[in-house]
Motif scaffolding. Structure first.
Motif, PDB file in Angstrom:
ATOM      1  N   VAL A 120       5.619  66.055 -59.805  1.00  0.00           N
ATOM      2  CA  VAL A 120       4.450  65.526 -59.096  1.00  0.00           C
ATOM      3  C   VAL A 120       4.624  65.722 -57.598  1.00  0.00           C
ATOM      4  CG1 VAL A 120       3.940  63.827 -60.892  1.00  0.00           C
ATOM      5  CG2 VAL A 120       5.407  63.181 -58.958  1.00  0.00           C
ATOM      6  N   ASP A 121       3.509  65.634 -56.883  1.00  0.00           N
ATOM      7  CA  ASP A 121       3.562  65.714 -55.433  1.00  0.00           C
ATOM      8  C   ASP A 121       4.336  64.522 -54.878  1.00  0.00           C
ATOM      9  OD1 ASP A 121       2.137  68.064 -55.552  1.00  0.00           O
ATOM     10  OD2 ASP A 121       0.205  67.135 -55.091  1.00  0.00           O
ATOM     11  N   PHE A 122       4.912  64.694 -53.690  1.00  0.00           N
ATOM     12  CA  PHE A 122       5.845  63.682 -53.212  1.00  0.00           C
ATOM     13  C   PHE A 122       5.872  63.593 -51.695  1.00  0.00           C
ATOM     14  CE2 PHE A 122       8.073  67.690 -53.554  1.00  0.00           C
ATOM     15  CZ  PHE A 122       8.847  67.765 -52.403  1.00  0.00           C
ATOM     16  N   ALA A 123       6.267  62.421 -51.227  1.00  0.00           N
ATOM     17  CA  ALA A 123       6.657  62.165 -49.851  1.00  0.00           C
ATOM     18  C   ALA A 123       7.930  61.330 -49.916  1.00  0.00           C
ATOM     19  CB  ALA A 123       5.553  61.443 -49.088  1.00  0.00           C
ATOM     20  N   LEU A 124       8.623  61.203 -48.797  1.00  0.00           N
ATOM     21  CA  LEU A 124       9.931  60.562 -48.804  1.00  0.00           C
ATOM     22  C   LEU A 124      10.072  59.565 -47.656  1.00  0.00           C
ATOM     23  CD1 LEU A 124      12.147  63.729 -49.395  1.00  0.00           C
ATOM     24  CD2 LEU A 124      11.444  62.074 -51.124  1.00  0.00           C
ATOM     25  N   THR A 364      -5.481  54.203 -53.363  1.00  0.00           N
ATOM     26  CA  THR A 364      -6.087  54.457 -52.063  1.00  0.00           C
ATOM     27  C   THR A 364      -5.270  53.875 -50.914  1.00  0.00           C
ATOM     28  OG1 THR A 364      -8.261  54.431 -53.123  1.00  0.00           O
ATOM     29  CG2 THR A 364      -8.202  54.226 -50.727  1.00  0.00           C
ATOM     30  N   ARG A 365      -4.928  52.594 -50.999  1.00  0.00           N
ATOM     31  CA  ARG A 365      -4.190  51.973 -49.890  1.00  0.00           C
ATOM     32  C   ARG A 365      -2.796  52.564 -49.693  1.00  0.00           C
ATOM     33  NH1 ARG A 365      -5.832  46.006 -48.361  1.00  0.00           N
ATOM     34  NH2 ARG A 365      -7.994  45.943 -49.047  1.00  0.00           N
ATOM     35  N   PRO A 366      -2.032  52.820 -50.771  1.00  0.00           N
ATOM     36  CA  PRO A 366      -0.753  53.491 -50.542  1.00  0.00           C
ATOM     37  C   PRO A 366      -0.912  54.856 -49.867  1.00  0.00           C
ATOM     38  CG  PRO A 366      -0.804  52.525 -52.723  1.00  0.00           C
ATOM     39  CD  PRO A 366      -2.191  52.404 -52.172  1.00  0.00           C
ATOM     40  N   ALA A 367      -1.941  55.607 -50.274  1.00  0.00           N
ATOM     41  CA  ALA A 367      -2.173  56.905 -49.629  1.00  0.00           C
ATOM     42  C   ALA A 367      -2.471  56.728 -48.147  1.00  0.00           C
ATOM     43  CB  ALA A 367      -3.324  57.631 -50.331  1.00  0.00           C
ATOM     44  N   LEU A 372      -1.471  59.966 -46.194  1.00  0.00           N
ATOM     45  CA  LEU A 372      -1.804  61.015 -47.157  1.00  0.00           C
ATOM     46  C   LEU A 372      -3.283  61.058 -47.503  1.00  0.00           C
ATOM     47  CD1 LEU A 372       1.194  60.410 -49.612  1.00  0.00           C
ATOM     48  CD2 LEU A 372       1.128  61.850 -47.563  1.00  0.00           C
ATOM     49  N   TYR A 373      -4.016  60.062 -47.096  1.00  0.00           N
ATOM     50  CA  TYR A 373      -5.451  59.954 -47.366  1.00  0.00           C
ATOM     51  C   TYR A 373      -6.200  60.785 -46.321  1.00  0.00           C
ATOM     52  CZ  TYR A 373      -9.940  57.599 -48.233  1.00  0.00           C
ATOM     53  OH  TYR A 373     -11.246  57.308 -48.541  1.00  0.00           O
ATOM     54  N   PRO A 374      -7.275  61.499 -46.678  1.00  0.00           N
ATOM     55  CA  PRO A 374      -7.995  61.506 -47.960  1.00  0.00           C
ATOM     56  C   PRO A 374      -7.593  62.628 -48.916  1.00  0.00           C
ATOM     57  CG  PRO A 374      -9.332  62.567 -46.314  1.00  0.00           C
ATOM     58  CD  PRO A 374      -8.074  62.157 -45.615  1.00  0.00           C
ATOM     59  N   ARG A 375      -6.481  63.339 -48.620  1.00  0.00           N
ATOM     60  CA  ARG A 375      -6.032  64.323 -49.606  1.00  0.00           C
ATOM     61  C   ARG A 375      -5.666  63.627 -50.912  1.00  0.00           C
ATOM     62  NH1 ARG A 375      -4.175  69.239 -47.803  1.00  0.00           N
ATOM     63  NH2 ARG A 375      -4.214  69.780 -50.026  1.00  0.00           N
ATOM     64  N   LEU A 446       5.607  68.863 -51.390  1.00  0.00           N
ATOM     65  CA  LEU A 446       5.875  67.900 -50.343  1.00  0.00           C
ATOM     66  C   LEU A 446       4.620  67.675 -49.512  1.00  0.00           C
ATOM     67  CD1 LEU A 446       7.816  66.223 -48.477  1.00  0.00           C
ATOM     68  CD2 LEU A 446       8.206  68.360 -47.219  1.00  0.00           C
ATOM     69  N   TYR A 447       4.300  66.385 -49.298  1.00  0.00           N
ATOM     70  CA  TYR A 447       3.188  66.024 -48.419  1.00  0.00           C
ATOM     71  C   TYR A 447       3.733  65.183 -47.263  1.00  0.00           C
ATOM     72  CZ  TYR A 447      -0.566  67.790 -51.357  1.00  0.00           C
ATOM     73  OH  TYR A 447      -1.421  68.610 -52.056  1.00  0.00           O
ATOM     74  N   GLN A 448       3.230  65.461 -46.073  1.00  0.00           N
ATOM     75  CA  GLN A 448       3.601  64.686 -44.908  1.00  0.00           C
ATOM     76  C   GLN A 448       2.359  64.046 -44.320  1.00  0.00           C
ATOM     77  OE1 GLN A 448       6.498  66.304 -42.239  1.00  0.00           O
ATOM     78  NE2 GLN A 448       7.274  67.771 -43.746  1.00  0.00           N
ATOM     79  N   ARG A 449       2.582  63.170 -43.378  1.00  0.00           N
ATOM     80  CA  ARG A 449       1.466  62.420 -42.796  1.00  0.00           C
ATOM     81  C   ARG A 449       0.490  63.374 -42.115  1.00  0.00           C
ATOM     82  NH1 ARG A 449       2.764  56.776 -42.591  1.00  0.00           N
ATOM     83  NH2 ARG A 449       0.804  56.525 -41.478  1.00  0.00           N
ATOM     84  N   SER A 450      -0.800  63.082 -42.284  1.00  0.00           N
ATOM     85  CA  SER A 450      -1.828  63.892 -41.636  1.00  0.00           C
ATOM     86  C   SER A 450      -2.496  63.140 -40.489  1.00  0.00           C
ATOM     87  CB  SER A 450      -2.887  64.301 -42.666  1.00  0.00           C
ATOM     88  OG  SER A 450      -3.498  63.162 -43.252  1.00  0.00           O
ATOM     89  N   ASP A 451      -2.021  61.886 -40.240  1.00  0.00           N
ATOM     90  CA  ASP A 451      -2.655  61.109 -39.163  1.00  0.00           C
ATOM     91  C   ASP A 451      -1.901  61.268 -37.853  1.00  0.00           C
ATOM     92  OD1 ASP A 451      -0.371  59.726 -39.913  1.00  0.00           O
ATOM     93  OD2 ASP A 451      -1.440  57.939 -40.582  1.00  0.00           O
TER      94      ASP A 451
END
Length: 451
Positions: A120-124, A364-367, A372-375, A446-451
């Protein structure tokens, strides 16, 4: 008419907080169309459903895989497969592995492991320890890609324990500079030491010894200390696995006063009280402990009325042999990620909560918390096509022997939930069907913050 790679039809889709008959168009792994039936789009392929629910994939922000260090308990391959089977499409994995993720080099090594192995997709997360406060490592972890930080006020994982409150305050100062949230296990170590000594002195044994060694005051006192630090420093803070209704109330009062603090609760603490756990035994031991039935009911009320902001499973398996011992010596934690969403869906059917509330707190809130939201965390045009197909009327009886997790035990063993997860899709691809993973290790990104 517009053309999509895949069109999903026939489902009740949770969109903007409401279940509605909608078609989804998916192209290149993203949701490109949301429309009423009969209004397109056309697709090169189709997924035809028959009234099932389609909800966003869960974003599991509280999961402990044991790699590196203790793969026999749970590795990345088995733990991420368990997540997919449980309707989770993105995990944010905790840093208390061995060695802990306390430097940029360790974070990058762990990210490389996940890149090769995760279903699955992940962040750390990055770890906060006594050794990396004041070294520059915290800022470097954020620059590497840590979406949040984790530390402990009590001994559950020794290397992340910070019992010195002055050092803890310094850690909060450093984390604030990164713009990331800090997640904290709030139990007062001095109280725990004292109550354990009392239990041993009094000769208390069995599950009584476990409960008496970690009473509610150990949590509520620690939460009070955390709130004082947040009031002083202003760091974005999540108190994880809050077990006491008084703890939730204290956090809520702080929020009402404008402090940036949130309460996370686990499905485990919503499901079990002390008596139910006594019947399960040591396999079901986690920390902080479950409390009495009145407290459990109060947690449900607090979740319903908005005083709980996040849900996380605290999936943390140990081997079955380790869980078979004296309650005071058994390591806390157990498989949770394959039962969390089914338990919550069952709670919807039983009228304890609503489907939009579950998705808000467990997706939604964890993303949003991890940038990671809105991806992630929503079914919206432009978001990743991460979704779960649910039959709200098909019962499922928990059989841990059938888990994807390495942990083949569960406090929910034999429970029958009234709803079933039929399939999990990640970026438009089927990754699990009928609670078994269908994709390959390394398919997660891997996903990182987009904000």
């Amino acid at each position: 008419m517009a053309l999509a790679d895949v069109v999903v039809t026939g489902a009740k889709v949770l969109h903007d907080g409401t279940l509605d008959r909608l078609n989804l168009g998916i192209t290149d792994g993203e949701i490109t169309h949301i429309s009423k039936p009969g209004m397109g789009p056309e697709g090169r392929a189709s997924l035809e459903l028959d009234g099932e629910l389609v909800i966003p994939g869960a974003v599991e922000e509280h999961i402990h895989l044991r790699e590196p260090g203790y793969v026999e308990k749970e590795g990345i391959v088995t733990g991420s497969a368990a997540a997919a089977a449980g309707g989770v499409t993105t995990i944010v994995e905790m840093p208390n592995t061995t060695p802990p993720v306390s430097t940029r080099a360790r974070w990058e090594e762990k990210a490389a492991l996940f890149d090769r192995k995760s279903h699955v997709d992940f962040a750390l997360y990055g770890a906060i320890t006594e050794d990396n406060v004041g070294t520059g490592d915290i800022q470097e972890l954020a620059e590497a890609g840590a979406t949040g930080f984790k530390t402990f006020m009590a001994t559950s994982f020794g290397p992340l324990l910070i019992s010195d409150k002055a050092l803890l305050l310094s850690a909060f100062e450093e984390v604030k500079e990164t713009g990331r949230p800090i997640y904290i296990h709030a139990e007062d170590e001095e109280y725990l030491d004292g109550f354990r000594e009392r239990v041993e002195r009094d000769g208390t044994s069995g599950m009584d010894a476990f409960f008496d060694s970690r009473p509610p005051i150990a949590e509520t006192t620690a939460i009070a200390d955390v709130l004082d630090i947040v009031r002083e420093i202003g760091t974005e803070t999540v108190v994880v696995h809050v077990t006491t209704s008084e703890g939730v109330d204290r956090i809520d009062r702080a929020r009402q006063a404008g402090l940036p603090v949130e309460a996370e609760v686990t499905p485990y603490h919503l499901a079990f009280d002390e008596e139910r756990l006594r019947a399960v035994g040591t396999e079901g031991i986690g920390t902080p402990p479950v409390r009495d039935e009145e407290n459990r009911q109060a947690l449900w009320s607090q979740l319903t009325d908005g005083r709980v902001q996040l849900l996380g499973s605290d999936h943390a398996p140990h081997t079955a042999a380790e869980k078979d011992g004296e309650p005071l010596e058994v390591p806390p934690g157990m498989p949770q990620v394959e039962t969390a969403l089914p338990f919550l869906l069952d709670a919807v059917n039983r009228g304890h909560t609503t489907i939009d509330r579950v998705v808000d707190l467990y997706s939604t809130r964890p993303a949003k918390k991890h940038g990671l939201y809105p991806r992630k965390g929503t079914i919206s045009v432009g978001s990743d096509a991460d979704f779960v197909v649910v039959d709200p009327d098909e019962p499922w009886t928990v059989d841990p022997a059938d888990f994807e997790s390495s942990g083949k035990y569960s406090p929910f063993d034999g429970w029958t939930f009234s709803a079933s997860i039929l399939a999990t899709y990640q970026r438009g691809e089927l990754i699990a069907e009928n609670r078994h993973t269908t994709n390959s290790p390394g398919d997660g990104q891997l996903y990182q913050r987009s904000d």
